[in-house]
Enzyme design. Sequence first.
Site, PDB file in Angstrom:
ATOM      1  N   GLY A 123       0.786  -1.226   0.000  1.00  0.00           N
ATOM      2  CA  GLY A 123       0.000   0.000   0.000  1.00  0.00           C
ATOM      3  C   GLY A 123       0.814   1.269   0.000  1.00  0.00           C
ATOM      4  O   GLY A 123       0.330   2.323   0.394  1.00  0.00           O
ATOM      5  N   ARG A 159      -4.247 -12.061  -0.929  1.00  0.00           N
ATOM      6  CA  ARG A 159      -5.604 -11.698  -0.495  1.00  0.00           C
ATOM      7  C   ARG A 159      -6.368 -11.165  -1.699  1.00  0.00           C
ATOM      8  O   ARG A 159      -5.820 -11.032  -2.795  1.00  0.00           O
ATOM      9  CB  ARG A 159      -5.534 -10.604   0.572  1.00  0.00           C
ATOM     10  CG  ARG A 159      -4.725  -9.384   0.101  1.00  0.00           C
ATOM     11  CD  ARG A 159      -4.806  -8.224   1.046  1.00  0.00           C
ATOM     12  NE  ARG A 159      -3.838  -7.180   0.756  1.00  0.00           N
ATOM     13  CZ  ARG A 159      -3.958  -6.268  -0.194  1.00  0.00           C
ATOM     14  NH1 ARG A 159      -5.012  -6.289  -0.996  1.00  0.00           N
ATOM     15  NH2 ARG A 159      -3.032  -5.338  -0.372  1.00  0.00           N
TER      16      ARG A 159
END
Length: 676
Positions: A164, A297
């Site tokens: 991120g 994920r």
Amino acid sequence: MLSSVLIANRGEIACRIIRTARRLGIRTIAVYSEADARSLFVQQADEAHLIGPAPARDSYLAIDRIMAAARASGAAAIHPGYGFLSERAEFAEACEAEGIAFVGPPASAIRAMGLKDAAKALAIGAGVPVVPGYHGSRQEPEFLRQKAYEIGYPVLIKAVAGGGGKGMRRVDKQAEFESALESAQREAASAFGDPRVLVEKYVLSPRHVEVQVFADSHGHAVHLFERDCSLQRRHQKVIEEAPAPGLSPEMREIMGRAAVEAAKSVGYVGAGTVEFIADAREGLRPDRFYFMEMNTRLQVEHPVTEAITGLDLVEWQFRVAAGEPLAVRQEDLRIDGHSVEARLYAEDPAKGFLPSTGKLWALRFPEGEGIRIDTGVVAGDEVTPFYDPMIAKVIAHGPDRDTALDRLSAALARTVVAGPRTNAGFLRALCDMPEFRTGGFDTGSIDRNLDALTGATEGPDGEVVAAGLLKLLDADERARNPSPIQAAAQGGSAWRGDPWRNQDAFQLMGERRTRHLVQVDGEVVPVALRWRGTEAEVEIPSLGYAGRPDFSWDEDSHFGTFGADGAQIVPTPDGMVLVRGGRQTRVAMVDPFAVDLDHLDAGDSVKAPMHGKLIAVFVAVGDQVVRGQRLAIVEAMKMEHALLAPRDGEIAEVTAEAGAQVTEGGRLITLAPAAA
């Protein structure tokens, strides 16, 4: 199929998971913090369990509390969503120990791909190319500095456990390396509990292209094509699309095969994304892409893949977690059209994209062909400083890229958010940016065009200010009751406002003028109303505006519209918020007799730009500083924000120490008054 699922997450992704689970007849269980007690996902779930106070470490990152809720609710499975615990191997192991299905890969795969250095070693073993750099375990600053010199600048410092954009810094010259390394390590330690980093060559003209993979527990694996996530700011994705513009079928096949091999090398099960960086100096070429990392994920941007494949990836996750084999083969998959997603955040582009908090006074999303909205909030909700400030994902799909971008741009223009500042106008500008439209973009495109994209050189919109003023003063009522004295003399009620605001309204013959002070986004703007009979024209000399915008008002919703484009007027306790093209303007009346002591001598003060934690202070009373010098660092939402000196001078006061929690607007450092 699974009978029930506990969603170990919040907000938009929790609502997204609930939607598919409900369609499949799966009972949904939410867990929530005290700050989320009234949130949309809590209301949508079949049952909900409080797991702790607002800080994530005490709630959404507390494995023991989440497992206790799973036992109490009899959950058959746990879906981690993205972020929080979604890539924590110990969480997957805790589920296994309780006999609860983890909707994700096995802990061994999470560990194998969770650390960037180990993942790159696995990629090399699987025959997947990686970016040149140092991926070893040594972390001494001087050693890493030497490695950066050997690699050759520019380099990229990346957190080993990161994602991120956190713990990531680009360094262009050796003199900048030490401070960038310290900042990256500090941010990595805060976000991931692991300060270790690696150093890689920074690829010039980089395109971020990732491949969606899916594997079952029976040894089958496929890829669902690629996504291009190159429009980034501070290494965080802003707009994503699928398929990647300019990617040839040959390169798609090679990258897809490499991604599947990387997944198979660790015994992967479930949804995962293999991220590559491509050198796009001469377009996308099959011999110029490199493995970056694997996200173990579901990704935030998964809706664009769903749009072009017609599949529900969350349903696939549930079926694989239940032990079902994949229902399709690679040759069965096809790309249908093009899809683009924009991340709508509560942040202020005009202030360096600082997070913006507060109540959502209005929230309206458009409907239309090819438009999908994924959100976890409704009007009246609060955007808090505790979590990621995403308001929604706006997704558009069309038969081709131009159509998808046109639909997304139009949808963003019709999106209304009043309250916290948002990046809606910025996103729309991105959609329409020629560099992006023609496909000649890379991860540096936003930085190169930032001023134009944020409207940094634009002043307030005169028509917007005029519309806000007229609504505040209620011009029609003012025309019927020209002055408070007349209204009182006639036994009626005065128009809303104070007598000083209508100080010139006693000109009863001919043309009348009233003068006003209006606060526009915090700046005081003089405005005049020129009356001809019952019609008022607004004059704003500083904005070069003269006219009278027509607006309509819906008494039921208490919202108004004005202008040819249907811009919105939203009342708030502090005045009016006007929304045009995604850009918010706050308009309020100013009392000339009121003095704001907190903002006197503002040039001598350095204030906290948002709620957060003061993690470093670099100056003390008596220090001499120069304009632009770094004075302190505030951390909010796991990102660091440097506070700079507004001018040359001497430090007169430091009001907080490192480690203190600070509130938005709180004075932290004061400079001695400038010499006359």
